[in-house]
Design a protein around this motif. Structure first.
Motif: not given
Length: 179
Positions: A67-68, A86-89, A115-120, A139-142
């Motif tokens: 995360f950035p 903590r890192y993404l809205p 550029g990051i999506y996380v679903h739980f 975006h520049s996701p790593v």
């Protein structure tokens, strides 16, 4: 014999065959899409998604996200809603979505940004996507190996992708990217 129908069919075949510039790599539950973004001869993989819906977290690929604002990569199997928050809205559905979709999305636990999506789901991360060239901008996701020893920023070359995921199950050309 009128050659026009034959020429029309040949032209359509060439046109449709020429549209297959998108490369799709499948490795277990991971799918990556790439196409020539800068140099015509080399595909760069700009979308990596992991669909782990309905599967236990131990079936997630051994990868991590940097995360950035994080000082180190976080392995997929260590992702929880509180860590991700903590890192993404929190994910907010687009205003053009129908109300039924918005209502469903409001009951789900998902995060999106940069550029990051996380679903739980109840068992853990169920869908993870990293995208460098998507509809909301660049975006520049790593993406990293689980231990963080190898990291690549998207878009990534085929060689860089293989360095992260190992040999793929399948590589093919497709006509479109499916999200």
């Amino acid at each position: 014999m009128n050659p026009l129908p034959v020429l029309a069919l040949l032209g359509a075949a060439l046109l449709l065959g020429g549209c297959s510039h998108v490369s799709r790599v499948d490795a277990g539950h991971l799918t990556a899409f790439g196409e020539p973004l800068e140099q015509p001869e080399e595909s760069l993989y700009y979308l990596v998604r992991i669909d782990n819906r309905g599967r236990p977290p131990d079936e997630l690929p051994p990868l991590a996200i940097r995360f950035p604002a994080a000082d180190r990569p976080i392995a997929f199997d260590a992702l929880t809603p509180s860590v991700t928050a903590r890192y993404l809205p929190a994910f907010v559905p687009p205003p053009q979505w129908p109300d039924t979709w918005k209502e469903k999305a409001s009951r789900q636990t998902a995060f999106k940004g940069g550029g990051i999506y996380v679903h739980f789901e109840a068992q853990g991360p169920s869908f993870i996507a990293l995208c460098s060239h998507c509809h909301e901008g660049r975006h520049s996701p790593v993406l990293c190996t689980a231990n963080g020893s190898v990291c690549h920023q998207l878009p990534v070359t085929y060689e860089g992708l293989i360095e992260l995921i190992g040999p793929p199950d399948r590589v093919r050309r497709v006509r479109e990217v499916t999200y």
